[in-house]
Design a protein around this motif. Sequence first.
Motif, PDB file in Angstrom:
ATOM      1  N   VAL A 165       0.787  -1.262   0.116  1.00 48.33           N
ATOM      2  CA  VAL A 165       0.003  -0.079   0.160  1.00 48.33           C
ATOM      3  C   VAL A 165       0.834   1.241  -0.048  1.00 48.33           C
ATOM      4  CG1 VAL A 165      -1.540   1.341   1.302  1.00 48.33           C
ATOM      5  CG2 VAL A 165      -1.932  -1.091   0.973  1.00 48.33           C
ATOM      6  N   GLY A 166       2.024   1.154   0.684  1.00 48.61           N
ATOM      7  CA  GLY A 166       2.806   2.381   0.736  1.00 48.61           C
ATOM      8  C   GLY A 166       3.618   2.487  -0.803  1.00 48.61           C
ATOM      9  N   LEU A 167       3.741   1.500  -1.518  1.00 48.71           N
ATOM     10  CA  LEU A 167       4.379   1.706  -2.876  1.00 48.71           C
ATOM     11  C   LEU A 167       3.523   2.583  -3.616  1.00 48.71           C
ATOM     12  CD1 LEU A 167       6.391  -1.484  -3.307  1.00 48.71           C
ATOM     13  CD2 LEU A 167       7.384   1.026  -3.171  1.00 48.71           C
ATOM     14  N   VAL A 168       2.056   2.008  -3.377  1.00 51.21           N
ATOM     15  CA  VAL A 168       0.958   2.425  -4.275  1.00 51.21           C
ATOM     16  C   VAL A 168       0.791   3.751  -4.061  1.00 51.21           C
ATOM     17  CG1 VAL A 168      -1.414   2.329  -4.747  1.00 51.21           C
ATOM     18  CG2 VAL A 168      -0.127   0.252  -4.617  1.00 51.21           C
ATOM     19  N   GLU A 169       0.595   4.336  -2.665  1.00 45.80           N
ATOM     20  CA  GLU A 169       0.562   5.639  -2.491  1.00 45.80           C
ATOM     21  C   GLU A 169       1.670   6.418  -2.848  1.00 45.80           C
ATOM     22  OE1 GLU A 169      -1.106   8.300   1.291  1.00 45.80           O
ATOM     23  OE2 GLU A 169       0.350   6.402   1.880  1.00 45.80           O
ATOM     24  N   ASN A 203      -5.449  11.400   1.655  1.00 44.53           N
ATOM     25  CA  ASN A 203      -5.503  10.422   0.906  1.00 44.53           C
ATOM     26  C   ASN A 203      -6.438   9.100   1.572  1.00 44.53           C
ATOM     27  OD1 ASN A 203      -3.741  11.521  -0.799  1.00 44.53           O
ATOM     28  ND2 ASN A 203      -2.019  10.328  -0.402  1.00 44.53           N
ATOM     29  N   VAL A 204      -7.053   8.303   1.100  1.00 43.95           N
ATOM     30  CA  VAL A 204      -8.078   7.567   1.535  1.00 43.95           C
ATOM     31  C   VAL A 204      -8.065   6.267   0.743  1.00 43.95           C
ATOM     32  CG1 VAL A 204     -10.424   7.029   2.310  1.00 43.95           C
ATOM     33  CG2 VAL A 204      -9.624   9.417   2.800  1.00 43.95           C
ATOM     34  N   LEU A 205      -7.729   5.029   1.255  1.00 45.58           N
ATOM     35  CA  LEU A 205      -7.936   3.734   0.699  1.00 45.58           C
ATOM     36  C   LEU A 205      -9.036   3.211   0.810  1.00 45.58           C
ATOM     37  CD1 LEU A 205      -6.543   1.604  -1.074  1.00 45.58           C
ATOM     38  CD2 LEU A 205      -5.637   0.594   0.918  1.00 45.58           C
ATOM     39  N   SER A 206      -9.947   2.683  -0.215  1.00 42.32           N
ATOM     40  CA  SER A 206     -11.264   2.478   0.159  1.00 42.32           C
ATOM     41  C   SER A 206     -11.229   0.585   0.322  1.00 42.32           C
ATOM     42  CB  SER A 206     -12.387   2.528  -1.027  1.00 42.32           C
ATOM     43  OG  SER A 206     -12.003   1.584  -2.062  1.00 42.32           O
ATOM     44  N   ASP A 207     -12.087   0.124   0.939  1.00 39.16           N
ATOM     45  CA  ASP A 207     -12.458  -1.114   0.622  1.00 39.16           C
ATOM     46  C   ASP A 207     -12.888  -1.774  -0.335  1.00 39.16           C
ATOM     47  OD1 ASP A 207     -12.136  -1.189   3.505  1.00 39.16           O
ATOM     48  OD2 ASP A 207     -13.990  -1.134   4.162  1.00 39.16           O
ATOM     49  N   THR A 217      -5.036 -11.008  16.675  1.00 40.74           N
ATOM     50  CA  THR A 217      -4.981  -9.977  15.679  1.00 40.74           C
ATOM     51  C   THR A 217      -3.875  -8.911  15.751  1.00 40.74           C
ATOM     52  OG1 THR A 217      -6.347  -8.552  17.429  1.00 40.74           O
ATOM     53  CG2 THR A 217      -7.636  -9.953  16.397  1.00 40.74           C
ATOM     54  N   LEU A 218      -3.807  -8.211  14.866  1.00 42.65           N
ATOM     55  CA  LEU A 218      -2.617  -7.489  14.271  1.00 42.65           C
ATOM     56  C   LEU A 218      -3.234  -5.923  13.566  1.00 42.65           C
ATOM     57  CD1 LEU A 218       0.319  -9.269  13.362  1.00 42.65           C
ATOM     58  CD2 LEU A 218      -0.050  -7.969  15.566  1.00 42.65           C
ATOM     59  N   PRO A 219      -2.922  -4.709  13.723  1.00 44.97           N
ATOM     60  CA  PRO A 219      -3.552  -3.904  13.012  1.00 44.97           C
ATOM     61  C   PRO A 219      -2.654  -3.431  11.799  1.00 44.97           C
ATOM     62  CG  PRO A 219      -2.459  -2.868  14.947  1.00 44.97           C
ATOM     63  CD  PRO A 219      -2.405  -4.550  15.174  1.00 44.97           C
ATOM     64  N   VAL A 220      -3.203  -2.755  10.719  1.00 44.63           N
ATOM     65  CA  VAL A 220      -2.587  -2.598   9.710  1.00 44.63           C
ATOM     66  C   VAL A 220      -2.809  -1.076   9.128  1.00 44.63           C
ATOM     67  CG1 VAL A 220      -2.104  -3.028   7.247  1.00 44.63           C
ATOM     68  CG2 VAL A 220      -2.606  -4.849   8.839  1.00 44.63           C
ATOM     69  N   ARG A 221      -1.816  -0.278   9.252  1.00 45.47           N
ATOM     70  CA  ARG A 221      -2.180   1.255   9.156  1.00 45.47           C
ATOM     71  C   ARG A 221      -2.214   1.291   7.415  1.00 45.47           C
ATOM     72  NH1 ARG A 221       2.331   1.035  12.223  1.00 45.47           N
ATOM     73  NH2 ARG A 221       3.834   1.541  10.604  1.00 45.47           N
ATOM     74  N   ILE A 222      -3.221   2.137   7.056  1.00 52.91           N
ATOM     75  CA  ILE A 222      -3.561   2.404   5.695  1.00 52.91           C
ATOM     76  C   ILE A 222      -3.747   3.944   5.253  1.00 52.91           C
ATOM     77  CG2 ILE A 222      -4.296   0.129   5.107  1.00 52.91           C
ATOM     78  CD1 ILE A 222      -6.960   0.999   4.877  1.00 52.91           C
ATOM     79  N   ALA A 255      -7.798   2.128   8.749  1.00 53.92           N
ATOM     80  CA  ALA A 255      -7.013   0.858   9.457  1.00 53.92           C
ATOM     81  C   ALA A 255      -7.600  -0.294   9.024  1.00 53.92           C
ATOM     82  CB  ALA A 255      -6.769   1.263  10.791  1.00 53.92           C
ATOM     83  N   TRP A 256      -7.001  -1.398   8.851  1.00 54.75           N
ATOM     84  CA  TRP A 256      -7.380  -2.774   8.755  1.00 54.75           C
ATOM     85  C   TRP A 256      -6.975  -3.503   9.937  1.00 54.75           C
ATOM     86  CZ3 TRP A 256      -5.171  -3.106   3.221  1.00 54.75           C
ATOM     87  CH2 TRP A 256      -5.811  -2.387   2.430  1.00 54.75           C
ATOM     88  N   THR A 257      -7.739  -4.585  10.121  1.00 57.49           N
ATOM     89  CA  THR A 257      -7.330  -5.459  11.061  1.00 57.49           C
ATOM     90  C   THR A 257      -7.043  -7.049  10.724  1.00 57.49           C
ATOM     91  OG1 THR A 257      -8.734  -4.112  13.060  1.00 57.49           O
ATOM     92  CG2 THR A 257      -7.870  -7.037  13.405  1.00 57.49           C
TER      93      THR A 257
END
Length: 478
Positions: free
Chosen positions: A74-78, A160-164, A252-257, A261-263
Amino acid sequence: MSAPSTFPVGRHAPSLRAAVRRRLPLLTLLLCLVVGGALTEWVTNLAEERVEEQRAAAASLFLSGVRARLEGAVGLVETVGEQVANAVRQRPFLTQDDFVTVAAEARKAVPLIRHMALAPDNVVSMVHPLAGNESALGLRYQDVPDQWATLEEARDLARNVLSDPVRLVQGGSAFILRIPIFVRRLPYHPDFPMRYWGVLSVVVEHDALVAVAGLADHALPLDIGWRSEGHFGHPDGIIDGPPEAFGPGAITLPVRIPGGAWTLAARPQAVGAPEAMLVRLVGWSVTALVAALFFVALRAHRQAADLALRDHLTGLPNRRLLLERLEQLVALSDRTGTRFAVFYFDLDGFKPVNDRHGHRAGDQLLIEVGARINGVIRRSDTLARVGGDEFVLVSAETATVAEARLLTGRIRGAIAEPFRIEGDDIRLGTSVGCVIYPTDADSIHALLEEADARMYADKAARSGAAAVTGRHDAGAAA
């Protein structure tokens, strides 16, 4: 006719020890199963806990790798998306060829990107690559509610916002990174405020991101889940995987986007651990073997002891068991004031059957007599054979003379029906003596003596009546 029987004198309270002794084989079996089973399950649980800890550690390590790959992708895409957006910010009126050039470079750097769409005033005017995405041209985002929500957030919050994953108008499901583009009203003039120009949408296919994260193909016994913690996407927030992945015991682990955030969740599947299964199998096998050995040994001992309480011919209680029953009822009567009846009876005409047909036929007749009497009395009553053709019946629910007469009539009626012995119909009568405790006697010895005496009185009366009837019949014949 048998001689009157002599019963031991004495009355004792019912023994709890005797009741326990009767059930000792079953109690021992249950105790062995409970203790052995508890020990087995305790050791098995220790083994299962160790396996679960190992699986939890493996799941945590796996999720850490997935999170690193997701955040990196996701970081590369952004990053490449911002490069394209900066080109637009510098030249808001760039041509189609200019957009294709920068978009192609971005897709070349990050093959994960499916396509890019540029939408001045939120209307798509340029798409790269165009092939397969022609239907997206002219799309007004306000007309597509599930896409407009994230775009509106990106515009209003200027981030910036990443959609589901959303459904694309050209088909398929994809994540869309919304990069809002703000430009000055007068280019290159620092005094003019920024204004919203439009949005750059960077589209990443759902399956492609799942594959990059390593979620598409793994051999671990885990339920893997991926959930959005934002306000957009599926109602339950599940992006990928079964809902069970987020159940009890999940890691569970959080993912920053961008913009949310995702879980990630991993829950070990309910598969048996070979070590625990082996421990359980061995433990229960040993427990069952030990319990069975104790049960068989104690049951054999109990059966041997039970033979001492049963008549060997009819299987009915013998004198010893009869006395135990009487002791219990006397103790109950003394405590509560309840009454019970004792019937002492023997068979009239039994000796001629033995003389004519032999002891084997007589034994069979006694067995059938016991069966018939048991068929007309209550289950709570106790019928005992105390010797020869003599029986004693203890009825805990017979408390009055009238009730005793009714029960006596049923017993006499049952015995009066003919018995089929070696092709002959054998008819028997019965003499009965009945007493009620404590009305007629105040001890077990006195109770049985009185019942025995009344039985003999009944036999004498029946014999006298039969003799008178015979004389009358003889006179009539003369």
